[in-house]
Design a protein around this motif. Structure first.
Motif, PDB file in Angstrom:
ATOM      1  N   SER A  31      47.924  13.220   9.940  1.00 40.61           N
ATOM      2  CA  SER A  31      47.585  12.506   8.424  1.00 40.61           C
ATOM      3  C   SER A  31      45.953  11.512   9.476  1.00 40.61           C
ATOM      4  N   VAL A  32      44.893  12.288   8.840  1.00 43.56           N
ATOM      5  CA  VAL A  32      43.668  11.935   9.762  1.00 43.56           C
ATOM      6  C   VAL A  32      42.966  10.879   8.733  1.00 43.56           C
ATOM      7  N   VAL A  33      42.632   9.934   8.964  1.00 40.09           N
ATOM      8  CA  VAL A  33      41.712   8.961   7.583  1.00 40.09           C
ATOM      9  C   VAL A  33      40.749   8.230   8.392  1.00 40.09           C
ATOM     10  N   ARG A  34      39.373   8.669   7.514  1.00 34.73           N
ATOM     11  CA  ARG A  34      38.404   8.278   8.612  1.00 34.73           C
ATOM     12  C   ARG A  34      37.121   7.730   7.651  1.00 34.73           C
ATOM     13  N   ALA A  35      38.079   6.273   7.284  1.00 43.17           N
ATOM     14  CA  ALA A  35      37.720   5.203   6.132  1.00 43.17           C
ATOM     15  C   ALA A  35      35.968   4.851   5.987  1.00 43.17           C
ATOM     16  N   GLN A  36      35.574   4.449   5.232  1.00 44.45           N
ATOM     17  CA  GLN A  36      33.593   4.361   5.339  1.00 44.45           C
ATOM     18  C   GLN A  36      33.518   3.096   5.026  1.00 44.45           C
ATOM     19  N   VAL A  37      33.931   1.901   5.229  1.00 42.32           N
ATOM     20  CA  VAL A  37      34.028   0.483   4.784  1.00 42.32           C
ATOM     21  C   VAL A  37      32.701  -0.104   5.885  1.00 42.32           C
ATOM     22  N   GLU A  38      32.460   0.691   6.875  1.00 44.85           N
ATOM     23  CA  GLU A  38      31.275  -0.069   7.424  1.00 44.85           C
ATOM     24  C   GLU A  38      30.464   0.199   6.229  1.00 44.85           C
ATOM     25  N   GLU A  39      30.279   1.564   6.103  1.00 40.57           N
ATOM     26  CA  GLU A  39      28.913   2.329   5.560  1.00 40.57           C
ATOM     27  C   GLU A  39      28.696   1.339   3.562  1.00 40.57           C
ATOM     28  N   HIS A  40      29.823   0.552   3.192  1.00 41.28           N
ATOM     29  CA  HIS A  40      29.848   0.440   1.764  1.00 41.28           C
ATOM     30  C   HIS A  40      30.276  -0.835   1.776  1.00 41.28           C
ATOM     31  N   ALA A  41      30.221  -2.012   3.018  1.00 42.27           N
ATOM     32  CA  ALA A  41      30.412  -3.082   2.733  1.00 42.27           C
ATOM     33  C   ALA A  41      28.749  -4.174   2.552  1.00 42.27           C
ATOM     34  N   ALA A  42      28.071  -3.920   2.663  1.00 45.26           N
ATOM     35  CA  ALA A  42      26.784  -4.448   2.042  1.00 45.26           C
ATOM     36  C   ALA A  42      26.020  -4.128   0.771  1.00 45.26           C
ATOM     37  N   TYR A  43      26.538  -3.060   0.452  1.00 51.67           N
ATOM     38  CA  TYR A  43      26.645  -3.092  -0.914  1.00 51.67           C
ATOM     39  C   TYR A  43      27.823  -3.948  -1.482  1.00 51.67           C
ATOM     40  N   GLY A  44      29.027  -4.138  -1.467  1.00 47.17           N
ATOM     41  CA  GLY A  44      30.141  -4.679  -2.077  1.00 47.17           C
ATOM     42  C   GLY A  44      30.651  -3.416  -2.913  1.00 47.17           C
ATOM     43  N   GLY A  45      30.414  -2.294  -2.704  1.00 47.07           N
ATOM     44  CA  GLY A  45      31.501  -1.583  -3.542  1.00 47.07           C
ATOM     45  C   GLY A  45      30.700  -0.080  -2.866  1.00 47.07           C
ATOM     46  N   VAL A  46      31.333   1.072  -3.756  1.00 47.54           N
ATOM     47  CA  VAL A  46      30.856   2.347  -2.859  1.00 47.54           C
ATOM     48  C   VAL A  46      29.237   2.702  -3.329  1.00 47.54           C
ATOM     49  N   VAL A  47      28.412   3.440  -2.675  1.00 49.94           N
ATOM     50  CA  VAL A  47      27.378   4.136  -3.147  1.00 49.94           C
ATOM     51  C   VAL A  47      28.069   5.461  -2.959  1.00 49.94           C
ATOM     52  N   PRO A  48      27.678   5.749  -4.110  1.00 54.19           N
ATOM     53  CA  PRO A  48      28.026   7.577  -4.189  1.00 54.19           C
ATOM     54  C   PRO A  48      28.080   8.653  -3.077  1.00 54.19           C
ATOM     55  N   GLU A  49      26.517   8.421  -3.323  1.00 54.58           N
ATOM     56  CA  GLU A  49      25.469   8.739  -2.287  1.00 54.58           C
ATOM     57  C   GLU A  49      25.818   8.842  -1.185  1.00 54.58           C
ATOM     58  N   ILE A  50      25.987   7.178  -0.271  1.00 52.97           N
ATOM     59  CA  ILE A  50      26.152   6.947   0.639  1.00 52.97           C
ATOM     60  C   ILE A  50      27.272   8.186   1.086  1.00 52.97           C
ATOM     61  N   ALA A  51      28.410   7.731   0.359  1.00 57.34           N
ATOM     62  CA  ALA A  51      29.897   8.312   0.788  1.00 57.34           C
ATOM     63  C   ALA A  51      29.980   9.905   1.166  1.00 57.34           C
ATOM     64  N   ALA A  52      29.465  10.608   0.007  1.00 57.47           N
ATOM     65  CA  ALA A  52      29.272  12.425   0.525  1.00 57.47           C
ATOM     66  C   ALA A  52      28.156  12.239   1.367  1.00 57.47           C
ATOM     67  N   ARG A  53      27.285  11.594   2.067  1.00 52.15           N
ATOM     68  CA  ARG A  53      26.539  12.228   3.453  1.00 52.15           C
ATOM     69  C   ARG A  53      27.555  12.015   4.423  1.00 52.15           C
ATOM     70  N   ALA A  54      28.526  10.908   4.452  1.00 47.62           N
ATOM     71  CA  ALA A  54      29.161  10.366   5.035  1.00 47.62           C
ATOM     72  C   ALA A  54      30.494  11.843   5.491  1.00 47.62           C
ATOM     73  N   HIS A  55      30.748  11.623   4.171  1.00 49.26           N
ATOM     74  CA  HIS A  55      32.084  12.802   4.220  1.00 49.26           C
ATOM     75  C   HIS A  55      31.482  14.263   5.087  1.00 49.26           C
ATOM     76  N   VAL A  56      30.255  14.843   4.576  1.00 50.38           N
ATOM     77  CA  VAL A  56      29.701  16.463   5.143  1.00 50.38           C
ATOM     78  C   VAL A  56      29.703  15.698   6.992  1.00 50.38           C
ATOM     79  N   GLU A  57      29.230  14.114   7.352  1.00 57.47           N
ATOM     80  CA  GLU A  57      29.132  14.082   8.903  1.00 57.47           C
ATOM     81  C   GLU A  57      30.599  13.993   9.379  1.00 57.47           C
ATOM     82  N   ALA A  58      32.411  13.785   9.264  1.00 54.92           N
ATOM     83  CA  ALA A  58      33.071  13.023   9.307  1.00 54.92           C
ATOM     84  C   ALA A  58      33.989  14.746   9.281  1.00 54.92           C
ATOM     85  N   LEU A  59      33.847  15.291   8.185  1.00 58.08           N
ATOM     86  CA  LEU A  59      34.810  16.347   7.571  1.00 58.08           C
ATOM     87  C   LEU A  59      35.496  17.264   8.815  1.00 58.08           C
ATOM     88  N   ASP A  60      34.221  17.644   9.391  1.00 56.79           N
ATOM     89  CA  ASP A  60      34.571  18.927  10.669  1.00 56.79           C
ATOM     90  C   ASP A  60      35.449  18.061  11.679  1.00 56.79           C
TER      91      ASP A  60
END
Length: 351
Positions: A31-60
């Motif tokens: 079970s491997v989980v790569r969180a995105q806390v740092e990417e979204h912390a400055a915005y106080g919540g999840v930004v959809p566009e940033i989340a999608a880009r981070a998934h692309v970069e991390a998933l492989d």
């Protein structure tokens, strides 16, 4: 049955390999989980566009490690599963497309998993809980009380009429200047505070129908914070403690009402199950444990690592569905909204 599961519905890029061994608990091989806390912390919540880009970069990399940790290649799998919704559609597309490609290349059956169903079935992965059972599903986007009657068979007994539980925690954390994600921050500060200093409301308390309302409680915290501003550290601790106490009381009361409705409609549940990120909250877990004891049943809550979004729950739900012959076509489209109880959704109930 050995299944690879992929989860990308929000801000965790996750993959896992799980083995289903009949009717008992499953086995998590990786079970491997790569969180995105740092990417979204400055915005106080999840930004959809940033989340999608981070998934692309991390998933492989996440997929490669999940397979390596499990000691299995694509040819050793019995199926591939991905969360196909509900969630942020950009992220859903990333995981769903990857899973379809892997299933196609490896010539394995594919399961499009409802993210909420994965949470609902996690207790069967960890504890082999038999149907039927009562489920409190509480996260940042969803708050529901459900009768879980079987794979694909869910009856919504109650839901929130406004904010989800996790959403309320995050909003209170943001208004008090705490970090993201808000739930753990509020719980930590509450432990040092005085829960009796502020008389916060308990919305819906005592009503027969097991619904939630958190908006008024959240507003009450904001009004008190504005009244005593500027806030000291003690003020923040006490506000968090008062909020935590009110939420805990509401969750216990609403779940007790749902247990009564469940018993009237379906008989005694085999367990009370708590799932979703809010299930990691210590005071809420303890209150539900007491409630289960009073009701003559047991509380089943996943280990903390499985309360948040993860690939293991997706793999398990995929394995449960594939074992019943419920494979999906590679044309399955992502679903930003995907209620578990379609009849309740059609009637206008909020998730």
């Amino acid at each position: 049955m050995l299944v690879l599961g992929i989860e990308t519905t929000c801000d965790e890029t996750a993959a896992a390999v799980v083995r289903r061994k009949g009717d008992g608990p499953g086995e998590i091989l990786s079970s491997v989980v790569r969180a995105q806390v740092e990417e979204h912390a400055a915005y106080g919540g999840v930004v959809p566009e940033i989340a999608a880009r981070a998934h692309v970069e991390a998933l492989d990399g996440v997929l490669e490690r999940a397979l390596k940790d499990a000691g299995v290649g694509l040819d050793g799998l019995d199926g591939v599963a991905a969360a196909a919704g509900p969630g942020l559609v950009g992220g859903v597309i990333v995981g769903l497309t990857a899973a379809k490609a892997l299933a196609l290349v490896a010539q394995k059956p594919f399961a499009a998993v409802n993210h909420l169903e994965a949470h609902a079935l996690t207790a069967r992965l960890t504890d082999g809980v038999a149907f039927p059972y009562l489920l409190l599903l509480a996260s940042g986007g969803h708050t529901q009380l459900l009768a879980v009657l079987g794979v694909g068979r869910y009856v919504r007994l109650g839901s929130t009429v406004d904010d989800a539980l996790g959403e309320a925690f995050d909003k209170v954390a943001k208004m008090l200047g705490l970090g993201y994600p808000g739930g753990p921050q509020v719980e930590k500060r509450a432990a040092a505070g005085d829960p009796s200093r502020f008389a916060f409301p308990r919305p819906m308390f005592g009503r027969a129908e097991p619904n939630f309302s958190l908006s008024g409680l959240k507003t009450a915290v904001r009004l008190e914070a504005e009244r005593i501003a500027p806030l000291s550290e003690t003020d923040v601790d006490d506000l968090c403690a008062g909020f935590q106490a009110a939420v805990t009381d509401v969750v216990a009361n609403r779940t007790r009402a749902a247990h009564r409705v469940f018993a009237e409609r379906f008989g005694r549940p085999n367990a009370l199950v708590a799932a979703g990120g809010v299930a990691a909250n210590g005071p809420i877990r303890r209150a539900l444990t007491r409630l289960a004891g009073e009701a003559g049943t047991r509380l089943v809550a996943p280990p903390l690592a499985l309360c948040g979004d993860n690939g293991a729950m997706i793999a398990w739900a995929g394995a449960e569905r594939l074992a019943l012959g419920l494979a999906d076509g590679l044309d399955f489209a992502p679903r930003p909204r995907w209620p578990l109880d379609m009849a309740a959704a059609a009637a206008g109930a909020k998730a």
